[in-house]
Scaffold this active site. Structure first.
Site, PDB file in Angstrom:
ATOM      1  N   GLU A 179      -4.656 -31.755  -4.855  1.00 57.94           N
ATOM      2  CA  GLU A 179      -4.948 -30.405  -4.363  1.00 57.94           C
ATOM      3  C   GLU A 179      -3.823 -29.442  -4.737  1.00 57.94           C
ATOM      4  O   GLU A 179      -2.816 -29.357  -4.031  1.00 57.94           O
ATOM      5  CB  GLU A 179      -5.139 -30.426  -2.838  1.00 57.94           C
ATOM      6  N   LYS A 221      -9.114 -30.950  -6.020  1.00 59.58           N
ATOM      7  CA  LYS A 221      -9.436 -30.007  -4.936  1.00 59.58           C
ATOM      8  C   LYS A 221      -8.712 -28.698  -5.214  1.00 59.58           C
ATOM      9  O   LYS A 221      -7.575 -28.495  -4.774  1.00 59.58           O
ATOM     10  CB  LYS A 221      -9.015 -30.605  -3.587  1.00 59.58           C
TER      11      LYS A 221
HETATM   12  P1  13P Z   1      -9.156 -25.001   4.058  1.00 57.51           P
HETATM   13  O1  13P Z   1     -10.577 -25.256   3.638  1.00 57.51           O
HETATM   14  O2  13P Z   1      -9.030 -24.447   5.457  1.00 57.51           O
HETATM   15  O3  13P Z   1      -8.389 -24.234   3.039  1.00 57.51           O
HETATM   16  O4  13P Z   1      -8.448 -26.409   4.154  1.00 57.51           O
HETATM   17  C1  13P Z   1      -8.671 -27.330   3.163  1.00 57.51           C
HETATM   18  C2  13P Z   1      -7.546 -28.270   3.150  1.00 57.51           C
HETATM   19  O5  13P Z   1      -7.728 -29.450   3.269  1.00 57.51           O
HETATM   20  C3  13P Z   1      -6.197 -27.722   2.970  1.00 57.51           C
HETATM   21  O6  13P Z   1      -5.330 -28.742   2.586  1.00 57.51           O
END
Ligand code: 13P
Length: 343
Positions: A179, A221
């Protein structure tokens, strides 16, 4: 590394019509979310809230996996069943957040690097025993054009850590979600977000390659390509979808297990509309779904407010948000469905 197990898990995470619930808020973050609806954060209120989410009706039709936090993966529902067992029983994969948070990057004011690699091999072994089959590590990249941020140092340090984490996860038979979140905070426009997202992804995929990470057993992500919150010009749904897809097509290999977006401060309605517009623009080289925390949970928290008498209505709101994103995952969502849901 058992490649077949990794590829199979990634396929299940990206199953048709389904997406991921991020319920992996650290104790500090969930305490803020609960405080916003006047609920005291204790081990039991956090447990009760997560139970409400995990037992919501019909979510197994919309949710393929849930990302848990260290405390949560060790907790149980009121009937004594551990949360991982409860999820597996519903056909939902348990996942685990393993990063230790974004810390100040030395020598680079305003920038962060995510920590948590020390001891990670041993932690993965324990989490696998506890039932985790996928995992998450979040890096944050801030845009600040006036100060020439992000620096190459920030992008490289974070991409390197993501790739080392991903290799350790796969060694343990666990699918890594990588991510790299380009933050929505700031006055930057959509073009600046696109340029930064491109730099970030280009560096990340080079690092993943260097560390020998199996892309078919990895899920990306990313954040969507969107103007900063304080930018005077906000893009249309179509503009966000087009810029995000253009960026992904340029930088994300078709071999990746899938792309599951974060919501990053978008409203629940925006997050659904953007995902929907992208899926409507298919066919795409990769499955494209959601991995939302706030865009799935905010309406639930606002209804629940810690009151057991409202738990059923709150759980129904979660099911509805999951259903709308399941439709968006297939390009079958309409904004008018929001009014129908609210009526
Ligand atoms: P949000 O969808 O609130 O951005 O959170 C996703 C997430 O896992 C952040 O690490």
């Amino acid at each position: 590394m058992n490649q077949d197990e990794l590829v199979d898990t990634a396929r299940r995470m990206m199953a048709d019509g389904k997406g991921i619930l991020a319920a992996d808020e650290s104790t500090g973050t969930i305490t803020k979310r609960l405080a916003a609806v006047s609920v005291e954060s204790t081990e039991d209120t956090r447990r009760a809230y997560r139970e409400l989410l995990f037992t919501a009706p019909e979510i197994e039709n919309y949710i393929s996996g849930v990302i848990l936090y260290d405390e949560t993966i060790r907790q149980s529902a009121s009937n004594g069943e551990t949360f991982p067992a409860l999820l597996v029983g519903r056909g939902i994969l348990p996942g685990i957040k393993v990063d230790k948070g974004a810390k100040d990057l030395a020598g680079h004011p305003g920038e962060k690097v995510t920590e948590g690699l020390d001891g990670l091999r041993e932690r993965f072994a324990e989490y696998y025993e506890l039932g985790a089959r996928f995992t998450k590590w979040r890096a944050v990249i801030a845009i600040d054009g006036a100060n020439a941020l992000p620096s190459a140092a920030c992008i490289e340090a974070n991409a390197h850590a993501l790739a080392r984490y991903a290799a350790l996860a796969q060694e343990a038979g666990i699918v890594p979600i990588v991510e790299p979140e380009v933050l929505i905070d700031g006055a930057h426009d959509q073009a600046e977000c696109e340029a930064t997202t491109r730099r970030t992804l280009r560096c990340l995929f080079a690092e993943l390659e260097d560390q020998g990470v199996l892309l078919e057993g990895t899920v990306l992500k990313p954040s969507m390509v969107i103007s900063g919150k304080q930018c005077g010009k906000q893009s249309s749904v179509l503009e966000v979808a087009e810029a995000t897809l253009r960026t992904m097509k340029r930088h994300v290999p078709a071999a990746i297990g899938g792309i599951a977006f974060l919501s990053g401060g978008q409203t629940p309605e925006q997050a659904s509309a953007h995902l929907n517009a992208m899926n409507r623009a298919g066919p795409l080289p990769w499955p494209l779904t959601f991995s939302y925390a706030r865009a799935l949970q905010n309406p639930v928290l606002a209804l629940w407010k810690g009151d057991a008498a409202r738990a059923q209505a709150a759980a129904a709101a979660f099911t509805e948000r999951a259903r709308l994103n399941h439709l968006a995952r297939q390009g079958e969502y309409e904004a008018a469905m929001e009014k129908a849901a609210a009526a």
